[in-house]
Design an enzyme around this catalytic site. Structure first.
Site, PDB file in Angstrom:
ATOM      1  N   SER A 175     -12.283  -5.251   9.479  1.00 42.91           N
ATOM      2  CA  SER A 175     -11.416  -6.246   8.841  1.00 42.91           C
ATOM      3  C   SER A 175     -12.146  -7.548   8.515  1.00 42.91           C
ATOM      4  O   SER A 175     -11.801  -8.220   7.546  1.00 42.91           O
ATOM      5  CB  SER A 175     -10.176  -6.519   9.686  1.00 42.91           C
ATOM      6  N   ARG A 192      -4.063  -1.660 -26.577  1.00 45.80           N
ATOM      7  CA  ARG A 192      -2.930  -2.068 -27.420  1.00 45.80           C
ATOM      8  C   ARG A 192      -3.384  -3.165 -28.374  1.00 45.80           C
ATOM      9  O   ARG A 192      -2.843  -3.296 -29.467  1.00 45.80           O
ATOM     10  CB  ARG A 192      -1.779  -2.649 -26.582  1.00 45.80           C
ATOM     11  N   ARG A 226     -16.252   7.496  -2.964  1.00 41.79           N
ATOM     12  CA  ARG A 226     -16.848   7.594  -4.294  1.00 41.79           C
ATOM     13  C   ARG A 226     -18.353   7.802  -4.268  1.00 41.79           C
ATOM     14  O   ARG A 226     -18.944   8.125  -5.308  1.00 41.79           O
ATOM     15  CB  ARG A 226     -16.492   6.350  -5.118  1.00 41.79           C
TER      16      ARG A 226
END
Lengths: 230, 230, 230, 230
Positions: free
Chosen positions: A56, A92, A169
């Site tokens: 953490s 867009r 990953r």
């Protein structure tokens, strides 16, 4: 693909050290921060804390990357990481240009596949442009655009999340393009004096566990509980 | 597009009421839960709490939807909502079938655009299948696939996040497809006796603010501070 | 301490199975949901997926608990879990009553310590009440109140987060009171036919890793890389 | 209470500007970053984007604070903000010293209340020390410790979350101590050339809405829809 570390929390070692010491010390954070402990002592405490699974404290380090020229397949996977911030180029609002697409290595090295791939993409680009010329809004014309289309984004992720994401990953089973993104990210950290110590924490999960958690291993480390020759 | 509410937290009104009362009451949550307050009293308290902007109590209600036959453009936007859980059909592992694509209304109603769109998609599908037949792995062949390609997913979102997301996605300026997803979600809630009261909370942000926060309004409500004829 | 499961996502096994199947199947989620696979087949797939470390499908299950009569020390730790929703009784608004405090076992079993503890708490309660009688607002008078003071809360957590939290809080090194909360939560799941299979997933981290990640083990499992007698 | 900004993302204006421009520009993030737009142009775009309600670009700025000498009541509220990272001094591991407690102003200014408060706290401290001398572990002896007890913590929060949290915690109705924390945080930002522009965004929610969302206003701004004299 181009990955660049744009900016990051300064004094990252001291920030992590101060956070870690604050939990167990009668001193205040500003006292610990100002005491300027020697770098070796800071690294040694951090290694101990991370080694015991208490990641953490790494959350206090924020890293901002530019990730450019990745496919929309890759960005769709990337934004699934929820403890991160993304600002991504919009299809867009921004028109796509010919040739700005990602070529998978398995197609690059296969001539007939490459020809089909290139000519299909050119056909798509032509149709896309024709639709826009006909008055179709780019946000609707883009429904034709392939996954291969380039996208660019700014990603901010804290070091704890980066630790966790790299476990998944950087696995050899991860999809090649997103694996490339996190290899490039790790490489960027390696170039910075204050971050290169943290870069060594970025590993596939098998390195942290000591075994492969999947049913079949890629060979790097054996699966959990498999017999070992000793 | 097909949207179905698969499952949701039972007794949603009592759950939200119990959470809201717990904060201000000397009674314990199990006492409040067991007291079975009349529905009108529960709704009245909830309305008051939500009206004052304290939406956190809505987080105790979880809703799980099946969202099917949306485009990858739409799912890419959808998964940007980070306080939600998604399990999405993988294009790495599942082959795509001809005809499973989303047609934008602006193209559906424009015959020449429609012809270009359909023939381009058929061309892409043919190239995709040929690459797979040539031995290219589907996870690489998919780089050709268009945004229009169907995807299916299971989405779980709590009611507070749904409240916030609808503020953005039910806006008339939101992209038509994702707006359709959240209109369908709201419709699903309306069909359930215990949820239809909550469905009325799902509104574009201008309804909650009393004005449009954008520089130009769609006309539904005036922008902040604009003169009103009265 | 009293912990009760108030409500949870119905059909949890089918919900997790549908989410897991959706990722790798050409079928839609509603088709998978409606097919009603046999329970053994669903459990077997879920076990495989969780065993390989893919816990995200557990996020679709939401669980709402009433947690009553815990100390403020315990609730302060509890609300540190960020992927959860809490509605907690407010000390600003609710007056505290005499005798509503948590007694640590190490003090309960030590008579002289017990006497000091009880008389100090009574003294505090008296001062708290006197301050309120003098017109001090309860939200300021509560600055006197001890950590031992009871609090009640409603907590909603998804099953994946519960899996992760139990890895930490069921460890024999966890603080006794919060460990008790998660033992009680696990017990609550065990009582429900559809959840008892999931309850077996709730274990201290050493059970999942196959070793203790801390520098010193409690003895349950050896630390990583320690020599084993075989 | 002492609040200090320990470290933060360098070049915060350029980072937010780059993120905002990336969404709508054909340029890549590194091109935008390297172009070094004039500060006024960057601020003007950022104001426009934030004014329209698109705060997500603020997430790229991370701020790390030392927060010292606050009460456990205050820290319990503080850690409820879930999009933040906290490393807090542990009462399980660090012994508490006499006199390290927070005095509410309403008690400080009331002599008889002050006497009760101080003598009760001294009594508690004495009992706490006696329990420890008797062999009770500090993690159990602390059950006696009052809310007023000092705690120190390192908090990292991104600027978007800080924006949202200040909407709630800078409200005149917020509890005085936590309001003081966020006033001090805002003050810290004001001292830094590159952050003082962002500090002006940190306001109670009524400033952003143009009205008070609560049923009764503190008088700063009228409640929603109340008649105004003009």
């Amino acid at each position: 693909m181009k990955v660049r570390l744009l900016t990051y929390t300064p004094h990252p070692i001291k920030a992590v050290f101060t956070a870690a010491r604050t939990c167990y010390s009668p001193s205040t954070p500003t006292e610990i921060w100002s005491a300027d402990a020697p770098k070796e002592r800071m690294h040694s405490l951090i290694d101990k804390v991370i080694g015991a699974g208490h990641q953490s404290v790494l959350e206090h380090i924020s890293l901002t990357f530019s990730i450019e020229g990745i496919s929309r397949s890759c960005s769709h996977q990337l934004v699934r990481h929820r403890i991160a911030s993304f600002s991504q180029q919009s299809q867009r609002h921004v028109k796509v240009k010919e040739g700005e697409w990602v070529l998978p290595p398995s197609i690059e090295t296969n001539h007939s596949a490459w020809e089909i791939f290139q000519s299909t993409l050119k056909g798509i680009q032509g149709s896309y442009m024709r639709l826009i010329e006909m008055g179709v809004h780019p946000e609707d014309a883009r429904y034709l655009l392939p996954n291969a289309t380039w996208t660019h984004l700014v990603m901010t992720m804290n070091l704890r999340e980066l630790y966790t994401v790299c476990e998944i990953r950087l696995c050899t089973r991860a999809q090649w393009e997103i694996r490339g993104v996190f290899e490039a990210i790790k490489e960027e950290l390696t170039k910075v004096e204050d971050l290169k110590g943290f870069a060594t924490y970025l590993q596939p999960i098998c390195f942290h566990l000591g075994y492969c958690p999947e049913p079949k291993s890629c060979g790097l480390l054996p699966v959990k509980g498999s017999p070992t020759i000793s």
